[in-house]
Design an enzyme around this catalytic site. Sequence first.
Site, PDB file in Angstrom:
ATOM      1  N   CYS A 155       8.122  -2.557   9.869  1.00 57.84           N
ATOM      2  CA  CYS A 155       7.803  -1.278  10.499  1.00 57.84           C
ATOM      3  C   CYS A 155       8.910  -0.284  10.159  1.00 57.84           C
ATOM      4  O   CYS A 155      10.102  -0.608  10.279  1.00 57.84           O
ATOM      5  CB  CYS A 155       7.701  -1.451  12.012  1.00 57.84           C
ATOM      6  SG  CYS A 155       7.501   0.115  12.900  1.00 57.84           S
ATOM      7  N   ASP A 163       5.629  -6.728  10.159  1.00 55.49           N
ATOM      8  CA  ASP A 163       4.176  -6.600  10.280  1.00 55.49           C
ATOM      9  C   ASP A 163       3.571  -7.696   9.421  1.00 55.49           C
ATOM     10  O   ASP A 163       4.084  -8.009   8.337  1.00 55.49           O
ATOM     11  CB  ASP A 163       3.695  -5.233   9.783  1.00 55.49           C
ATOM     12  CG  ASP A 163       4.080  -4.109  10.725  1.00 55.49           C
ATOM     13  OD1 ASP A 163       3.981  -4.305  11.949  1.00 55.49           O
ATOM     14  OD2 ASP A 163       4.469  -3.036  10.238  1.00 55.49           O
ATOM     15  N   VAL A 179      -5.807  -7.938 -13.731  1.00 53.70           N
ATOM     16  CA  VAL A 179      -4.456  -8.239 -13.271  1.00 53.70           C
ATOM     17  C   VAL A 179      -4.269  -9.757 -13.248  1.00 53.70           C
ATOM     18  O   VAL A 179      -5.178 -10.503 -12.886  1.00 53.70           O
ATOM     19  CB  VAL A 179      -4.153  -7.618 -11.891  1.00 53.70           C
ATOM     20  CG1 VAL A 179      -4.929  -8.299 -10.787  1.00 53.70           C
ATOM     21  CG2 VAL A 179      -2.675  -7.643 -11.589  1.00 53.70           C
ATOM     22  N   GLU A 180      -3.107 -10.178 -13.657  1.00 48.97           N
ATOM     23  CA  GLU A 180      -2.754 -11.591 -13.650  1.00 48.97           C
ATOM     24  C   GLU A 180      -2.412 -11.971 -12.205  1.00 48.97           C
ATOM     25  O   GLU A 180      -1.634 -11.289 -11.549  1.00 48.97           O
ATOM     26  CB  GLU A 180      -1.572 -11.819 -14.610  1.00 48.97           C
ATOM     27  CG  GLU A 180      -1.307 -13.270 -14.941  1.00 48.97           C
ATOM     28  CD  GLU A 180      -0.561 -13.973 -13.843  1.00 48.97           C
ATOM     29  OE1 GLU A 180      -1.002 -15.079 -13.456  1.00 48.97           O
ATOM     30  OE2 GLU A 180       0.441 -13.422 -13.341  1.00 48.97           O
ATOM     31  N   GLU A 190      -1.000   2.231   6.953  1.00 47.45           N
ATOM     32  CA  GLU A 190      -1.894   3.141   6.227  1.00 47.45           C
ATOM     33  C   GLU A 190      -1.296   3.502   4.866  1.00 47.45           C
ATOM     34  O   GLU A 190      -2.004   3.547   3.847  1.00 47.45           O
ATOM     35  CB  GLU A 190      -2.132   4.428   7.038  1.00 47.45           C
ATOM     36  CG  GLU A 190      -2.843   4.207   8.351  1.00 47.45           C
ATOM     37  CD  GLU A 190      -1.916   3.849   9.520  1.00 47.45           C
ATOM     38  OE1 GLU A 190      -2.416   3.836  10.656  1.00 47.45           O
ATOM     39  OE2 GLU A 190      -0.708   3.587   9.318  1.00 47.45           O
TER      40      GLU A 190
END
Length: 170
Positions: free
Chosen positions: A58, A65, A80-81, A100
């Site tokens: 946070c 979090d 993407v690997e 967010e």
Amino acid sequence: MAMTNGGDQTAQLTVLGTGRLPQPEGGPSASLLEVFPNRFPHRPYVVSMAFPEYTSLCPVTGQPDFGTIVVEFIPDQKCVESKSFKLYMFAYRNHQSFMESITNTILEDFVEALDPMWCRVKGLFSPRGATYLHVFAEHYKKLDDPAKAEEVRQAVADWKREAAPHTWDK
């Protein structure tokens, strides 16, 4: 050029097999995501990757979090690997940001690294103070071919309707 017996190009992948992520300067970034050529760009198909051990801090309290981050995309020229995805997610462990911002940043990093036809990031964060916070961010690539754009939109609609409910939304 290094290739697997399945025809996948692997010469440019440097993190897979090492288990190590270079210490990111300034935290997570798109440069940590390694990509390889999509062998099936003619076909819109969905790749869904979930990281159920997500942690960050946070920005106000410094408390951790927790959550699950799900990245779904329809690749164009690159994929993407998956190990680099995992190591990219580890880069968030000491990163301080609101949920967010994190979800939207992950979306932006994937769009930068992959230039996918479609990408959605779901941040399914564990409750804090009896409050669940789920953040969804989505991107569609502007395609010049209207038929291809409709094919992508239909694939996304089918995925959201049929496949996605069994995965990470519960």
